[in-house]
Design an enzyme around this catalytic site. Structure first.
Site, mmCIF file in Angstrom:
data_model
loop_
_atom_site.group_PDB
_atom_site.id
_atom_site.type_symbol
_atom_site.label_atom_id
_atom_site.label_comp_id
_atom_site.label_asym_id
_atom_site.label_seq_id
_atom_site.Cartn_x
_atom_site.Cartn_y
_atom_site.Cartn_z
ATOM 1 N N ALA A 138 0.827 -1.209 0.000
ATOM 2 C CA ALA A 138 0.000 0.000 0.000
ATOM 3 C C ALA A 138 0.861 1.258 0.000
ATOM 4 O O ALA A 138 1.246 1.768 1.057
ATOM 5 C CB ALA A 138 -0.949 -0.014 1.193
ATOM 6 N N LEU A 139 1.125 1.762 -1.209
ATOM 7 C CA LEU A 139 1.955 2.955 -1.380
ATOM 8 C C LEU A 139 1.120 4.133 -1.913
ATOM 9 O O LEU A 139 1.179 5.235 -1.389
ATOM 10 C CB LEU A 139 3.098 2.627 -2.370
ATOM 11 C CG LEU A 139 4.079 3.735 -2.719
ATOM 12 C CD1 LEU A 139 4.956 4.079 -1.516
ATOM 13 C CD2 LEU A 139 4.996 3.292 -3.881
ATOM 14 N N GLY A 160 -14.175 -8.903 -36.183
ATOM 15 C CA GLY A 160 -15.268 -8.699 -35.219
ATOM 16 C C GLY A 160 -15.158 -9.636 -34.024
ATOM 17 O O GLY A 160 -15.430 -9.245 -32.873
ATOM 18 N N GLU A 169 3.085 0.308 -10.932
ATOM 19 C CA GLU A 169 4.521 0.148 -10.621
ATOM 20 C C GLU A 169 5.377 1.086 -11.476
ATOM 21 O O GLU A 169 6.449 0.714 -11.955
ATOM 22 C CB GLU A 169 4.960 -1.319 -10.755
ATOM 23 C CG GLU A 169 4.326 -2.166 -9.661
ATOM 24 C CD GLU A 169 4.868 -3.569 -9.559
ATOM 25 O OE1 GLU A 169 6.095 -3.740 -9.666
ATOM 26 O OE2 GLU A 169 4.060 -4.484 -9.360
HETATM 27 C C1 LIG Z 1 -4.901 -2.038 -11.610
HETATM 28 C C2 LIG Z 1 -4.038 -1.244 -10.692
HETATM 29 C C3 LIG Z 1 -3.454 -1.853 -9.589
HETATM 30 C C4 LIG Z 1 -2.684 -1.103 -8.695
HETATM 31 N N1 LIG Z 1 -2.151 -1.704 -7.583
HETATM 32 C C5 LIG Z 1 -1.464 -0.959 -6.686
HETATM 33 C C6 LIG Z 1 -0.983 -1.539 -5.465
HETATM 34 O O1 LIG Z 1 -1.154 -2.738 -5.212
HETATM 35 N N2 LIG Z 1 -0.346 -0.738 -4.579
HETATM 36 C C7 LIG Z 1 -0.139 0.581 -4.811
HETATM 37 O O2 LIG Z 1 0.451 1.241 -3.962
HETATM 38 N N3 LIG Z 1 -0.578 1.175 -5.950
HETATM 39 C C8 LIG Z 1 -1.238 0.424 -6.886
HETATM 40 N N4 LIG Z 1 -1.715 1.009 -8.042
HETATM 41 C C9 LIG Z 1 -1.533 2.444 -8.235
HETATM 42 C C10 LIG Z 1 -0.501 2.762 -9.313
HETATM 43 O O3 LIG Z 1 0.776 2.520 -8.836
HETATM 44 C C11 LIG Z 1 -0.744 4.206 -9.731
HETATM 45 O O4 LIG Z 1 -1.974 4.246 -10.439
HETATM 46 C C12 LIG Z 1 0.382 4.753 -10.610
HETATM 47 O O5 LIG Z 1 1.554 4.939 -9.846
HETATM 48 C C13 LIG Z 1 -0.008 6.074 -11.264
HETATM 49 O O6 LIG Z 1 -0.474 6.956 -10.297
HETATM 50 P P1 LIG Z 1 -1.862 7.739 -10.507
HETATM 51 O O7 LIG Z 1 -2.905 6.748 -10.860
HETATM 52 O O8 LIG Z 1 -2.091 8.602 -9.339
HETATM 53 O O9 LIG Z 1 -1.606 8.605 -11.793
HETATM 54 P P2 LIG Z 1 -0.845 10.019 -11.841
HETATM 55 O O10 LIG Z 1 0.302 10.032 -10.911
HETATM 56 O O11 LIG Z 1 -1.867 11.091 -11.725
HETATM 57 O O12 LIG Z 1 -0.288 9.978 -13.314
HETATM 58 C C14 LIG Z 1 -1.164 10.049 -14.438
HETATM 59 C C15 LIG Z 1 -0.352 9.910 -15.694
HETATM 60 O O13 LIG Z 1 0.552 10.987 -15.807
HETATM 61 C C16 LIG Z 1 1.666 10.598 -16.571
HETATM 62 N N5 LIG Z 1 2.878 10.973 -15.851
HETATM 63 C C17 LIG Z 1 3.273 10.597 -14.620
HETATM 64 N N6 LIG Z 1 4.443 11.175 -14.307
HETATM 65 C C18 LIG Z 1 4.784 11.949 -15.369
HETATM 66 C C19 LIG Z 1 5.870 12.802 -15.668
HETATM 67 N N7 LIG Z 1 6.861 12.996 -14.774
HETATM 68 N N8 LIG Z 1 5.892 13.438 -16.853
HETATM 69 C C20 LIG Z 1 4.910 13.280 -17.765
HETATM 70 N N9 LIG Z 1 3.836 12.468 -17.537
HETATM 71 C C21 LIG Z 1 3.786 11.825 -16.365
HETATM 72 C C22 LIG Z 1 1.562 9.077 -16.783
HETATM 73 O O14 LIG Z 1 1.081 8.799 -18.081
HETATM 74 C C23 LIG Z 1 0.532 8.674 -15.754
HETATM 75 O O15 LIG Z 1 -0.191 7.520 -16.145
HETATM 76 C C24 LIG Z 1 -2.466 0.263 -8.958
HETATM 77 C C25 LIG Z 1 -3.025 0.856 -10.086
HETATM 78 C C26 LIG Z 1 -3.798 0.124 -10.943
HETATM 79 C C27 LIG Z 1 -4.389 0.804 -12.152
#
Ligand SMILES: Cc1cc2nc3c(=O)[nH]c(=O)nc-3n(C[C@H](O)[C@H](O)[C@H](O)COP(=O)(O)OP(=O)(O)OC[C@H]3O[C@@H](n4cnc5c(N)ncnc54)[C@H](O)[C@@H]3O)c2cc1C
Length: 410
Positions: A131-132, A345, A368
């Site tokens: 849980a990060l 399709g 990740e």
């Molecule tokens: C199915 C699923 C399972 C998950 N499981 C876990 C889990 O078990 N534990 C956990 O802790 N988290 C988990 N996560 C969370 C995941 O790690 C985050 O969704 C991910 O780190 C992206 O964070 P965010 O969703 O807040 O997107 P944001 O941080 O808002 O980022 C949105 C988008 O911005 C873009 N972006 C990011 N940084 C930059 C940059 N520096 N420059 C330009 N563009 C950028 C990327 O395209 C990114 O997708 C999970 C997510 C999903 C979808």
């Protein structure tokens, strides 16, 4: 059709080839790609089955705790994820989360913590979670706000975590929380929080396109004894990054497994689909597509197993793992999309294997560390290498200049 020729690459030892053969036989006999009904129950069942068949012992480290080896064998981890992903996305998820959720305990746990958790994770008795992420701290994990306040011999957790895989079915969560307000990434500490701890609630279950247990967690005055602290105070960010360094390469392996399955499906379809008086496979346009898919998969697999091998040699793997994750997940998305296109399709019909793969691959480009985050990691790594080499050349030139100047004086 299973193309296992990559196992002859020099990254592997005989034990890896045996593992791949044994797991392939087990997966063919036990796994199904689609899961009807209750996804929580399907996931619990898979964890139990993976545990009793002995595969989960590769997700943990330390033979004293039931692991396959003293340290996690990254190549074994990747072979397992690639094989499971080819058969069942949910089985890959169940396996991977046992590793990611307990990885910080393998790497940083005290003797008592390892004894309590690792054997149960390895047998499938305990389900683990990592849980990060928070609503306002995903890619920028160091911006987390969930806080742990020390009081006497324990801590009190307050805040939220979101998108937590296995949220709702996990027996424990490795939780990262802020212990020093102004510390940035240096003010975070890791804790092991048992699921039944008072003050930890599942605030929301999240439904996603490739269903698996996922939740938002709420911590309200949640009391955690100091004995559940994982690693040093304020060093939790390092704990998280070291754990991700191990498992990031395995995400690339899972993506490669999805892509290989898509290519298998595409080949079968191309040879069986009749059109214009021949088969789809007879068209050179199709053959070009198949060639691109196969080459992309090999390139992804080479980067993946290069990174895994590098880690198993004790080398720094941050850049190699980022290259592998970025390339493998982006390539798999393209390969799977091409497979859907070849199916026409039929490719978008629910639960058709390529339709399922299309949904399963998408989150891997985000979690990740999204692709953009991997690009930054790679760029930072190569810039650092460049600057170091410039500096050392500068020093050599400086030393040469001094030597020459000295020579002239002499
Ligand atoms: C199915 C699923 C399972 C998950 N499981 C876990 C889990 O078990 N534990 C956990 O802790 N988290 C988990 N996560 C969370 C995941 O790690 C985050 O969704 C991910 O780190 C992206 O964070 P965010 O969703 O807040 O997107 P944001 O941080 O808002 O980022 C949105 C988008 O911005 C873009 N972006 C990011 N940084 C930059 C940059 N520096 N420059 C330009 N563009 C950028 C990327 O395209 C990114 O997708 C999970 C997510 C999903 C979808």
């Amino acid at each position: 059709m299973v193309d296992s020729s990559f196992l002859n690459w020099p990254f592997f030892e005989e034990r890896h080839r045996k593992l791949a053969r044994d797991l392939e036989a087990w997966a063919s006999a036990h796994l199904s790609a689609s899961h009807d009904g209750n996804i929580d129950e399907a996931c619990r069942k898979l964890v139990r089955e993976l545990g009793s068949a002995g595969w989960l012992k590769y997700a943990i480290g330390g033979t004293a705790y039931g692991a396959a080896a003293e340290t996690i064998d990254t190549r074994a981890l990747c072979i397992i994820r690639e094989t499971l992903a080819r058969h069942s996305g949910l089985a890959d998820f169940a396996f991977a989360m046992q590793g990611l959720g307990s990885g910080a305990i393998t790497l940083f746990g005290t003797e008592a913590q390892k004894q309590k958790y690792l054997p149960r994770v390895g047998s499938g008795e305990y389900i683990s979670a990592f849980a990060l992420s928070e609503p306002e701290a995903g890619s920028d994990a160091a911006a987390m706000q969930c806080e742990a306040t020390r009081s006497g011999d324990s801590y009190e957790l307050n805040g939220e975590k979101t998108f937590i895989s296995n949220g709702g079915i996990a027996d424990f969560y490795v939780v990262f929380a802020r212990t020093t307000e102004s510390g940035g990434s240096r003010g975070i500490t890791a804790f092991i929080v048992d699921a039944k701890t008072r003050g930890l609630d599942i605030a929301e279950r999240i439904q996603v396109m490739a269903p698996h247990p996922l939740a938002r967690l709420q911590f309200t005055n949640c009391g955690i004894p100091d004995s559940q602290r994982l690693g040093e105070v304020d060093q939790g960010f390092k704990v998280a990054m070291a754990t991700l360094d191990v498992f990031r390469t395995s995400v690339a392996a899972a993506a490669t497994g999805f892509a290989r399955r898509a290519l298998e499906e595409a080949l079968r379809r191309a040879f069986s689909r009749k059109m214009f008086g021949q088969t789809l496979a007879d068209f050179q346009l199709t053959q070009a597509k198949l060639a691109e898919m196969a080459t992309g998969i090999d390139a992804a697999a080479l980067l993946t197993y290069r990174a895994a091998w590098q880690r198993d040699q004790g080398q720094n793997v941050t850049v190699a793992a980022a290259m592998a994750k970025m390339t493998a997940t982006e390539t798999a998305q393209k390969v799977i999309d091409a497979a859907v296109q070849m199916f026409g399709g039929q490719g978008v019909v629910s639960e058709e294997p390529v339709e399922r793969l299309y949904r399963e691959i998408r989150p891997l480009r985000i979690y990740e560390g999204a692709t953009e985050v991997q690009q930054l990691i790679i760029a930072r790594g190569i810039i650092k290498r460049f600057q170091e080499s410039e500096l050392s050349q500068g020093q050599v030139k400086g030393a040469e200049a001094t030597h020459l100047a000295g020579g002239r004086k002499a």
